[in-house]
Design a protein around this motif. Sequence first.
Motif, PDB file in Angstrom:
ATOM      1  N   ASP A  62       0.806  -1.220   0.000  1.00 44.74           N
ATOM      2  CA  ASP A  62       0.000   0.000   0.000  1.00 44.74           C
ATOM      3  C   ASP A  62       0.839   1.269   0.000  1.00 44.74           C
ATOM      4  OD1 ASP A  62      -2.380  -1.352  -0.095  1.00 44.74           O
ATOM      5  OD2 ASP A  62      -2.648  -1.377   2.080  1.00 44.74           O
ATOM      6  N   TYR A  63       2.123   1.140  -0.300  1.00 46.59           N
ATOM      7  CA  TYR A  63       2.937   2.345  -0.277  1.00 46.59           C
ATOM      8  C   TYR A  63       3.250   2.855  -1.685  1.00 46.59           C
ATOM      9  CZ  TYR A  63       6.391  -1.456  -0.519  1.00 46.59           C
ATOM     10  OH  TYR A  63       7.087  -2.604  -0.846  1.00 46.59           O
ATOM     11  N   GLY A  64       2.630   2.287  -2.711  1.00 45.36           N
ATOM     12  CA  GLY A  64       2.670   2.886  -4.037  1.00 45.36           C
ATOM     13  C   GLY A  64       3.917   2.669  -4.850  1.00 45.36           C
ATOM     14  N   PHE A  65       4.695   1.626  -4.541  1.00 46.00           N
ATOM     15  CA  PHE A  65       5.894   1.334  -5.321  1.00 46.00           C
ATOM     16  C   PHE A  65       5.901  -0.139  -5.683  1.00 46.00           C
ATOM     17  CE2 PHE A  65      10.532   0.128  -5.270  1.00 46.00           C
ATOM     18  CZ  PHE A  65      10.805   0.648  -6.513  1.00 46.00           C
ATOM     19  N   TYR A  66       5.941  -0.413  -6.975  1.00 46.13           N
ATOM     20  CA  TYR A  66       5.900  -1.783  -7.467  1.00 46.13           C
ATOM     21  C   TYR A  66       7.068  -1.975  -8.425  1.00 46.13           C
ATOM     22  CZ  TYR A  66       1.091  -1.133  -5.892  1.00 46.13           C
ATOM     23  OH  TYR A  66      -0.029  -0.848  -5.151  1.00 46.13           O
ATOM     24  N   ASN A  67       7.964  -2.875  -8.110  1.00 45.58           N
ATOM     25  CA  ASN A  67       9.046  -3.194  -9.041  1.00 45.58           C
ATOM     26  C   ASN A  67       9.186  -4.708  -9.143  1.00 45.58           C
ATOM     27  OD1 ASN A  67      10.052  -3.360  -6.407  1.00 45.58           O
ATOM     28  ND2 ASN A  67      12.149  -3.039  -7.073  1.00 45.58           N
ATOM     29  N   SER A  68       9.220  -5.192 -10.347  1.00 44.88           N
ATOM     30  CA  SER A  68       9.278  -6.634 -10.556  1.00 44.88           C
ATOM     31  C   SER A  68       9.862  -6.915 -11.931  1.00 44.88           C
ATOM     32  CB  SER A  68       7.871  -7.243 -10.436  1.00 44.88           C
ATOM     33  OG  SER A  68       7.931  -8.657 -10.466  1.00 44.88           O
ATOM     34  N   SER A  69      10.185  -8.178 -12.162  1.00 41.87           N
ATOM     35  CA  SER A  69      10.688  -8.602 -13.463  1.00 41.87           C
ATOM     36  C   SER A  69      10.112  -9.975 -13.766  1.00 41.87           C
ATOM     37  CB  SER A  69      12.223  -8.640 -13.470  1.00 41.87           C
ATOM     38  OG  SER A  69      12.699  -9.584 -12.525  1.00 41.87           O
ATOM     39  N   TYR A  70      10.195 -10.356 -15.033  1.00 35.74           N
ATOM     40  CA  TYR A  70       9.626 -11.635 -15.434  1.00 35.74           C
ATOM     41  C   TYR A  70      10.376 -12.166 -16.645  1.00 35.74           C
ATOM     42  CZ  TYR A  70       6.141 -15.253 -16.337  1.00 35.74           C
ATOM     43  OH  TYR A  70       5.517 -16.455 -16.511  1.00 35.74           O
ATOM     44  N   GLY A  71      10.611 -13.481 -16.659  1.00 37.68           N
ATOM     45  CA  GLY A  71      11.251 -14.123 -17.790  1.00 37.68           C
ATOM     46  C   GLY A  71      12.732 -14.344 -17.584  1.00 37.68           C
ATOM     47  N   GLN A  72      13.371 -14.858 -18.609  1.00 36.92           N
ATOM     48  CA  GLN A  72      14.795 -15.130 -18.589  1.00 36.92           C
ATOM     49  C   GLN A  72      15.473 -14.352 -19.715  1.00 36.92           C
ATOM     50  OE1 GLN A  72      16.312 -16.954 -16.294  1.00 36.92           O
ATOM     51  NE2 GLN A  72      14.393 -17.495 -15.265  1.00 36.92           N
ATOM     52  N   ASN A  73      16.752 -14.012 -19.509  1.00 32.32           N
ATOM     53  CA  ASN A  73      17.517 -13.333 -20.564  1.00 32.32           C
ATOM     54  C   ASN A  73      17.587 -14.202 -21.811  1.00 32.32           C
ATOM     55  OD1 ASN A  73      18.151 -10.965 -19.136  1.00 32.32           O
ATOM     56  ND2 ASN A  73      19.885 -11.938 -18.119  1.00 32.32           N
ATOM     57  N   PRO A  74      17.514 -13.666 -23.016  1.00 24.07           N
ATOM     58  CA  PRO A  74      17.523 -12.228 -23.315  1.00 24.07           C
ATOM     59  C   PRO A  74      16.131 -11.609 -23.431  1.00 24.07           C
ATOM     60  CG  PRO A  74      17.792 -13.457 -25.329  1.00 24.07           C
ATOM     61  CD  PRO A  74      17.680 -14.484 -24.238  1.00 24.07           C
ATOM     62  N   ASP A  75      15.094 -12.334 -22.976  1.00 26.46           N
ATOM     63  CA  ASP A  75      13.718 -11.839 -23.109  1.00 26.46           C
ATOM     64  C   ASP A  75      13.131 -11.380 -21.781  1.00 26.46           C
ATOM     65  OD1 ASP A  75      13.348 -12.384 -25.942  1.00 26.46           O
ATOM     66  OD2 ASP A  75      13.486 -14.483 -25.383  1.00 26.46           O
ATOM     67  N   LYS A  76      13.978 -11.172 -20.806  1.00 25.13           N
ATOM     68  CA  LYS A  76      13.510 -10.760 -19.495  1.00 25.13           C
ATOM     69  C   LYS A  76      13.000  -9.318 -19.543  1.00 25.13           C
ATOM     70  CE  LYS A  76      14.932 -11.174 -14.647  1.00 25.13           C
ATOM     71  NZ  LYS A  76      16.036 -11.589 -13.759  1.00 25.13           N
ATOM     72  N   VAL A  77      11.927  -9.049 -18.804  1.00 26.07           N
ATOM     73  CA  VAL A  77      11.324  -7.720 -18.776  1.00 26.07           C
ATOM     74  C   VAL A  77      11.343  -7.187 -17.343  1.00 26.07           C
ATOM     75  CG1 VAL A  77       9.329  -6.319 -19.413  1.00 26.07           C
ATOM     76  CG2 VAL A  77       9.777  -8.457 -20.626  1.00 26.07           C
ATOM     77  N   TYR A  78      11.710  -5.927 -17.196  1.00 20.00           N
ATOM     78  CA  TYR A  78      11.732  -5.256 -15.897  1.00 20.00           C
ATOM     79  C   TYR A  78      10.713  -4.109 -15.926  1.00 20.00           C
ATOM     80  CZ  TYR A  78      16.327  -7.549 -15.594  1.00 20.00           C
ATOM     81  OH  TYR A  78      17.345  -8.465 -15.595  1.00 20.00           O
ATOM     82  N   ALA A  79      10.038  -3.906 -14.818  1.00 24.41           N
ATOM     83  CA  ALA A  79       9.045  -2.831 -14.767  1.00 24.41           C
ATOM     84  C   ALA A  79       9.040  -2.181 -13.388  1.00 24.41           C
ATOM     85  CB  ALA A  79       7.656  -3.351 -15.104  1.00 24.41           C
ATOM     86  N   ILE A  80       8.764  -0.874 -13.384  1.00 22.74           N
ATOM     87  CA  ILE A  80       8.609  -0.107 -12.145  1.00 22.74           C
ATOM     88  C   ILE A  80       7.333   0.712 -12.250  1.00 22.74           C
ATOM     89  CG2 ILE A  80       9.481   1.849 -10.814  1.00 22.74           C
ATOM     90  CD1 ILE A  80      12.272   0.897 -11.255  1.00 22.74           C
ATOM     91  N   GLY A  81       6.478   0.592 -11.255  1.00 27.50           N
ATOM     92  CA  GLY A  81       5.305   1.440 -11.135  1.00 27.50           C
ATOM     93  C   GLY A  81       5.424   2.266  -9.866  1.00 27.50           C
ATOM     94  N   LEU A  82       5.250   3.571  -9.964  1.00 34.58           N
ATOM     95  CA  LEU A  82       5.416   4.458  -8.810  1.00 34.58           C
ATOM     96  C   LEU A  82       4.270   5.445  -8.763  1.00 34.58           C
ATOM     97  CD1 LEU A  82       7.164   5.529  -6.444  1.00 34.58           C
ATOM     98  CD2 LEU A  82       8.312   7.009  -8.102  1.00 34.58           C
ATOM     99  N   CYS A  83       3.581   5.480  -7.620  1.00 34.43           N
ATOM    100  CA  CYS A  83       2.483   6.438  -7.427  1.00 34.43           C
ATOM    101  C   CYS A  83       2.970   7.628  -6.618  1.00 34.43           C
ATOM    102  CB  CYS A  83       1.314   5.765  -6.706  1.00 34.43           C
ATOM    103  SG  CYS A  83       0.470   4.530  -7.716  1.00 34.43           S
ATOM    104  N   ARG A  84       2.330   8.764  -6.840  1.00 40.14           N
ATOM    105  CA  ARG A  84       2.672   9.968  -6.084  1.00 40.14           C
ATOM    106  C   ARG A  84       2.446   9.713  -4.604  1.00 40.14           C
ATOM    107  NH1 ARG A  84      -0.282  15.286  -8.039  1.00 40.14           N
ATOM    108  NH2 ARG A  84      -1.562  14.915  -6.175  1.00 40.14           N
ATOM    109  N   GLY A  85       3.293  10.294  -3.770  1.00 44.97           N
ATOM    110  CA  GLY A  85       3.313   9.947  -2.359  1.00 44.97           C
ATOM    111  C   GLY A  85       2.059  10.258  -1.580  1.00 44.97           C
TER     112      GLY A  85
END
Length: 657
Positions: A62-85
Amino acid sequence: MAKVCSKLLFLSAICIFIAQAFAQPNFLYHFCLDNGNYTSNSTYKANLNQLLSSLSSNTEIDYGFYNSSYGQNPDKVYAIGLCRGDVKPDVCRSCLNNATNLLPLLCPNQKEAIGGYDYCTLRYTFRDIFGIMEDSPALYMWNNNNVSANVDQFNQDLRTLLDSQRVQAAKGGSLRKFAAGNATAPNNQTLYSLVQCSPDLSEQDCSGCLAGAMGDIPKCCDGKQGGRVIRPSCNFRYEVSLFYDPTGISVLSPPLVPPVSPSPPSTNSPAAKGKKSNKSLIAIVIVVPIVAFVVLIISICIYLRIRKPREQPESDEAVDEITSAEALQFNFGTVRVATDDFSDANKLGQGGFGAVYKGKLSNGQIIAVKRLSRDSRQGDQEFKNEVLLVANLQHRNLVRLLGFCLERTERLLIYEFVPNTSLDRFIFDPIKSVFLNWEKRYKIIEGIARGLLYLHEDSRLRIIHRDLKTSNILLDSEMNPKIADFGLARLFALDQSEENTNRIVGTYGYMAPEYAMHGQFSAKSDTFSFGVLVLEIISGKKNSCFQHGENIDLLSYAWKNWREGKALNLVDSNLKAGSTTEIMRCIRIGLLCVQENVADRPSMASVVLMLNSYSVTLPIPLQPAFFMHSNIESDTSSQWEYDPKRTDSDQSKGSLV
């Protein structure tokens, strides 16, 4: 019928997402970065869909920060979601859900994209971005209304407020790096502002990102009643009316302003000035018929649709940082196909440690492959350990190692492809150097400094590069510098200041005197090389073969003109339109870095501060170390090696590696 229906449903989904973009009054921006593409049926696309669908699904966060990844190299994907505080959890998740649906449609097939609303931002990419400070691309927005009076006082009050919030946000923990508050501005106005960093940044990176963003105020918002600068890793906003929810920040920090909610003035980008009053009406006209159309399609086709349960994302163990070299290993056959069997047509260059080839993987990703010389005496395990070391160095100003291949006598290093080759191909070319104006050169100097600072102080490993030179600085499509070639790099303990070696390997003209003569190297040795680079970038001339009417090296020439008050004689004739004050400051920084005494040279942290803050008073440089060896002809592309324990006669036969 099922296929037709499926296509209609897909079309209707696109219509919904586009309608949402118009319907959202706070939709701000998106960047589709040209760093590689994927196809609609690729593994990367499947991984991206899976990751985005699960990004904000953890309702316990509930603190508005989501960072995760999925898959294996070379097709791995990284993502960050950040909400205003100040945003509530339900609003945060709703905002991110909209972003995860909309951004892939706005940036179809791009592997890297950034988008944002007022309440949240979303980033996804094929490279590891966790804990890495990135300051571009940047977005500038401003209030149309000007400050009516006392602009200088307004700017001073704003700077004081933002600086205090920058310190507060940087000290935040891994859950939130956010601060908001107010101050009294001229004419009894109340000035409101907020600052925020991605919580995975270190305190130093957060502070540096915000300081850089605040330094852009004169570019966008000078004299305006409101403005904002948005960077991938941080952002800030200020207005003379309350624009955030003070009750939303009371959980992690006390409210700083009374809970009133006047309507904020509009903050507009150049492409969005005016006409916002009609946006709601436009949204209604567009959304209503689209929704009716979608409902009809779904009613007809729903019995043909079989909803498959979503697969769960990989466990946390799968998204941890690399723990073994095997996770980076490429198949030799894959690399051979990618480079067309290492054809001469794909050869990018030849260095002391092997040739470099351009390649293209089956998923469309462009790579650079360094094929190391076969006479290397390094063992397989040592090679893997070195790969693992470099792979864990992640910074926007370092070339990223994607993996390696080790098969029989073949040793391959696979890097991200950097399209504009190396700095020496531009800076020393009489034709190409014209395209490097002062703004671009200053950007390159800053980027190299930040990359070195990361190596010396900000990464979990402490790395001394030992071979910093123009040919080891690569330039990406936007002319951002990336430090490359860690073949000579040495790992230091965090509390270690220097080391000695009997095998001195480097490039003549860039070596610090204590290293060249006594085998002593430290972070200050890299600082010396950086100083040479700065003077070369400003002059457009090589240090090792510089001539100006007499047999004298670049450092000697720079020092002579500095002492005589003629430092501008050093400046490349292509830079006459540049900022004289900024150029003179950089000449002085370059001379400070090449001082003969190690203790007199600044650290890279000090250099970065000097480059980014004009409030810092620069010391007076002392005499640099001169390399006046007229009997030695040196090429900056070659490596110079000698052993100090050999006799003088033996040293004159120093070998090239």
